[in-house]
Design an enzyme around this catalytic site. Structure first.
Site, PDB file in Angstrom:
ATOM      1  N   HIS A  27      62.705 -33.212 -20.316  1.00 11.65           N
ATOM      2  CA  HIS A  27      62.598 -32.332 -19.985  1.00 11.65           C
ATOM      3  C   HIS A  27      63.034 -30.616 -20.447  1.00 11.65           C
ATOM      4  CE1 HIS A  27      64.817 -29.969 -16.564  1.00 11.65           C
ATOM      5  NE2 HIS A  27      64.838 -29.368 -17.375  1.00 11.65           N
ATOM      6  N   ARG A  38      69.636 -41.075  -6.327  1.00 10.26           N
ATOM      7  CA  ARG A  38      70.663 -40.594  -6.493  1.00 10.26           C
ATOM      8  C   ARG A  38      71.845 -41.302  -5.765  1.00 10.26           C
ATOM      9  NH1 ARG A  38      70.014 -35.926  -8.243  1.00 10.26           N
ATOM     10  NH2 ARG A  38      69.301 -34.511  -7.127  1.00 10.26           N
ATOM     11  N   HIS A  48      58.893 -39.768 -11.875  1.00 10.64           N
ATOM     12  CA  HIS A  48      59.509 -38.045 -11.653  1.00 10.64           C
ATOM     13  C   HIS A  48      60.761 -38.415 -10.584  1.00 10.64           C
ATOM     14  CE1 HIS A  48      61.580 -34.721 -14.355  1.00 10.64           C
ATOM     15  NE2 HIS A  48      62.333 -35.033 -13.998  1.00 10.64           N
ATOM     16  N   ASP A  63      59.362 -34.795  -9.023  1.00 11.92           N
ATOM     17  CA  ASP A  63      60.947 -34.166  -9.168  1.00 11.92           C
ATOM     18  C   ASP A  63      61.358 -34.178  -8.203  1.00 11.92           C
ATOM     19  OD1 ASP A  63      63.452 -33.549 -10.164  1.00 11.92           O
ATOM     20  OD2 ASP A  63      62.163 -31.666 -11.532  1.00 11.92           O
ATOM     21  N   HIS A  84      64.490 -38.734  -7.901  1.00 13.87           N
ATOM     22  CA  HIS A  84      66.316 -38.608  -8.079  1.00 13.87           C
ATOM     23  C   HIS A  84      66.569 -39.139  -7.370  1.00 13.87           C
ATOM     24  CE1 HIS A  84      67.280 -36.462 -11.576  1.00 13.87           C
ATOM     25  NE2 HIS A  84      65.495 -35.318 -11.242  1.00 13.87           N
ATOM     26  N   HIS A 140      57.498 -32.605 -16.165  1.00 15.07           N
ATOM     27  CA  HIS A 140      57.593 -30.754 -15.477  1.00 15.07           C
ATOM     28  C   HIS A 140      57.163 -29.224 -16.091  1.00 15.07           C
ATOM     29  CE1 HIS A 140      61.639 -31.095 -16.783  1.00 15.07           C
ATOM     30  NE2 HIS A 140      61.926 -32.173 -15.043  1.00 15.07           N
TER      31      HIS A 140
END
Ligand SMILES: [Zn+2]
Lengths: 318, 431
Positions: free
Chosen positions: B180, B65, B61, B306, B63, B233
């Site tokens: 999520h 971007r 998990h 995350d 990000h 999560h």
């Protein structure tokens, strides 16, 4: 000992609160004079930084500052550069560069005055942040009750209304419990915040239970925009169940007083006659607000060192 | 191809349940041998005395971007930060600009990663077009392009009927659907866990029930459809319980927990630091305890960071306005080692949750030190003390609740495909 800022009643000791209330007694005397002005804060600049509009609170701080001879500047970023998405902390840094002696902050979001205080050199007074705290409101409420009842210790205070969204409720819960009073809160269940009893109060969805034997009945303002969140079915139903009139007031002590932070929705939180007449003390609250804010501004600002000595520090005995 | 000998470390290989002091030889991009007195002629030697040597970590998990929000992070900086934390493989979420909902974007991410990232990057594609929760994406085509799972992550799919069809359709491609779980109607404007802390702060609360209700829904839908559901999560005791019961019934479900939900409570938000704002929010001590127990007993399969970078000016706002998320690669090891220090989990089992289990969930290589496996290895000094300063880290962003704190345990070296890509004394050694 009151610190550099006044961000919340939670941070204060009982002695701090007493000191502010005692100072406010002297300030109230100033407000009784024919010339309602002392030179105590001459040459000092107080900035009212109101991100959220509030004519009443701002005016109260402005009058308090002017009665102490401070220069008061009103700054409402909501109508100026905030539209250009300037961050709150940038606004604070900009202000800091102008070297104010005190900044009074109001914001719709909890925690903003604290963040600003971390950036600013000058003392910060929280004039209300979201549903967090509104310390000067609680201080003026304490002052008013002290004036009416001659004491705070041992009193029973009932706070009625939207506790969930109320900074006034939180500050008063801290204030009254610290001063030895017992606090009960009553509201429709969706308006009672989770674990509110961890703040040392009794919560109830029964108005009668909360008012039973109370010395002070404090009604909070119901904001009708909250209805959009479906916290209560309707204003009418609220008025019927939690609105206070003389019949419901009979649950409280015979000499109970009625308070409201204003502005009152007449016929909703309080019946029409209760709004205007004894035992309601709403206008005393407003009057005392100026004295209490003078005390706070004096205690935070008056003792700070400044570059140039004031020609006359006098006029006040504290 | 170069030879690297990792000398004298404690080998932790969950795949073979091996936990013993031994040398590890990497050759030709792969694990070549483990043991003592290995033929190490011409090999570069990494001293691992006092350290753990384990399969590289797999983060399900993240990000990264890129494309579209390169001011927060890009695949290069994210990949560097990852290997500095010991992660050799990353699954990255689809909420880029444009959204990763078509094969061209998946292609682009994989291509950029190949050129720029020292860590392997596995895109998770969107489950619905534009993350809008309306039309499902072309899973077969996205799979063919390299997607390893499907998820709308933070744009929780509230339409239960659509969610059912997505789960059903995912059986065609046999990869997990990552969810999520937060009922958006219950979250409303909530920004901190609803409870004593939200009451004290005067900030809108987000109740544990928002997650618990949604996990219950998705578990039932997984049961109905037979699809592989992966719960992202996990943050509440109720969700852990629901997942545990579902696994006992034989539902095809896996789950992850983050370092922050395993160690921080909502009390961290008490000074209004927006770096503590995350979705789902930091919860009560009882919830943290339940997540830890869930990780230990296997209800929660893996640790995922995350990692969610945001620029300083974006976090520098009112608590309600700041975007949720925190960066997590470089702090994950010392933060989660807390469970080992408190004797809640053995080092071997912890590594299983960092490496072996997550690799298995996305059906990718890694998570094993067996001969012939990819040379993805991490060397950890579990006792090394250091102070974390995000400004000195590799992420472009600094939004960490652990900034300035003393850490115990640090990634000393990271190897991907048999090459040293990070060493604590030399920094990231590129591609
Ligand atoms: Zn998420």
């Amino acid at each position: 000992m009151i610190g550099n800022d006044l961000l919340g009643i939670e941070d204060l000791e009982r002695e701090d609160i007493q000191r502010i209330l005692d100072t406010a007694v002297h300030m109230a005397e100033v407000s009784e004079r024919e010339v309602k002005k002392v030179p105590t804060l001459r040459g000092r600049t107080i900035v009212n930084l109101f991100f959220e509009s509030s004519t009443r609170t701002r005016a109260s701080f402005e009058i308090a500052g002017k009665r102490l001879s401070a220069d008061v500047v009103n700054f409402s970023p909501a109508t100026s550069s905030l539209k250009k998405a300037e961050s709150i902390l940038d606004t604070a840094r900009t202000l800091d560069a102008m070297d104010p002696d005190c900044v009074v902050v109001r914001h719709a979001v909890a925690g903003v005055p604290k963040r600003i205080a971390e950036v600013l050199d000058a003392p910060v007074v929280n004039a209300g942040d979201g549903a967090h705290e509104h310390p000067t409101q609680a201080l003026l409420d304490l002052f008013t009750v002290q004036q009416e009842k001659g004491r705070l210790d041992g009193l029973s205070i009932a706070i009625v209304g939207d506790i969930l969204h109320s900074r006034v409720a939180r500050s008063n819960i801290y204030g009254f419990t610290k001063m030895g009073a017992e606090v009960r809160v009553a509201a429709p269940p969706p308006m009672i915040p989770p674990s509110i009893e961890s703040l040392g109060v009794k919560a109830s969805s029964s108005l009668r239970e909360a008012l039973d034997g109370a010395d002070v009945v404090m009604a909070l303002r119901i904001q009708s925009e909250r209805l959009a969140g479906s916290y209560i079915p309707s204003i009418r139903e609220y008025a019927n169940t939690f609105g206070i009139d003389r019949a419901k007031l009979a649950y409280a002590k015979d000499d109970a007083i009625v308070m409201h932070p204003g502005p009152v929705n007449r016929g909703v939180e309080l019946s029409h006659d209760l709004t205007d007449d004894r035992p309601s003390v709403i206008l005393d609250q407003v009057r005392n607000g100026v004295a209490v804010r003078m005390a706070v501004l004096y205690l935070l600002t008056g003792r700070r060192p400044r570059a140039v000595a004031a020609p006359d520090e006098g006029g006040l005995v504290t | 191809m170069s030879r690297i000998l990792i000398l004298g470390g404690r080998l932790l290989d969950p795949a073979s349940a091996r936990d013993e002091t031994a040398d590890l030889l990497l050759e030709g991009g792969c694990i070549a041998a483990a043991g003592s007195d290995l033929d190490s002629r011409g090999a570069e030697v990494i001293d691992a005395a006092g350290c753990w040597v384990a399969p590289g970590f797999v983060d399900l998990h993240t990000h990264l971007r890129e494309p579209g929000q390169e001011h927060k992070e890009d695949i290069a900086s994210g990949g560097r930060s990852a290997v500095a934390g010991g992660f050799t493989s990353l699954a990255c979420m689809a909420n880029t600009e444009p959204v990763n909902d078509d094969p061209a974007t998946t292609d682009y991410i994989i291509d950029r990663a190949r050129q720029e990232s020292p860590a392997r990057v596995y895109p998770i594609a969107a489950a619905t077009k534009g993350l809008k929760g309306e039309i499902m994406t072309e899973m077969s085509a996205l799979m063919a392009a390299g997607a390893v799972a499907f998820s709308d992550d933070g744009k929780t799919i509230m339409d239960s009927g659509l969610m059912r069809r997505i789960l059903e359709y995912s059986r065609l491609v046999e990869v997990p659907v990552v969810v999520h779980c937060e009922d958006r109607m219950l979250v409303l404007d909530g920004v901190v866990n609803e409870g004593p802390v939200s009451t004290k702060l005067g900030l809108p609360g987000n109740p544990a029930a928002a997650e618990e209700v949604h996990v219950s829904r998705d578990v039932r839908l997984a049961e109905l459809t037979g699809a592989h559901l992966h719960v992202a999560h996990v943050s509440t005791a109720g969700a852990v319980k629901t997942i545990r019961e579902a696994r006992e019934r034989g539902v095809s479900i896996t789950a992850e927990a983050t370092p922050h939900h395993l160690t921080l409570t909502d009390a961290a938000a008490l000074d209004y630091d927006t770096n503590t704002k995350v979705a789902p929010p930091l919860r009560s001590a009882a919830d943290v305890e339940a997540c830890r127990r869930g990780l230990v007993d296997g209800t929660i399969d893996c640790v995922a960071t995350d990692h969610a970078p945001h620029a300083v000016h974006e976090k520098d706002q009112e608590y309600t306005a700041a975007p949720p998320g925190l960066i997590g690669f470089e702090t994950a090891v010392p933060v989660v080692l807390d469970l080992v220090r408190r004797d809640e989990i053995s080092p071997l089992e912890l590594i299983r949750r960092f490496s072996t289990n997550p690799a298995h969930i996305i059906q990718r290589p890694g998570g094993s030190l067996a001969d012939g496996e990819p040379g993805d290895v991490v060397v950890i000094d579990p006792n090394r003390r250091w102070t974390y300063d995000p400004a000195k880290g590799y992420s472009k962003s600094r939004n960490s609740p652990w900034a300035g704190l003393e850490m115990i345990g640090r990634t000393v070296a990271t190897l991907v495909e048999g090459r040293l890509v990070y060493h604590v004394d030399r920094g990231v050694l590129v591609p």
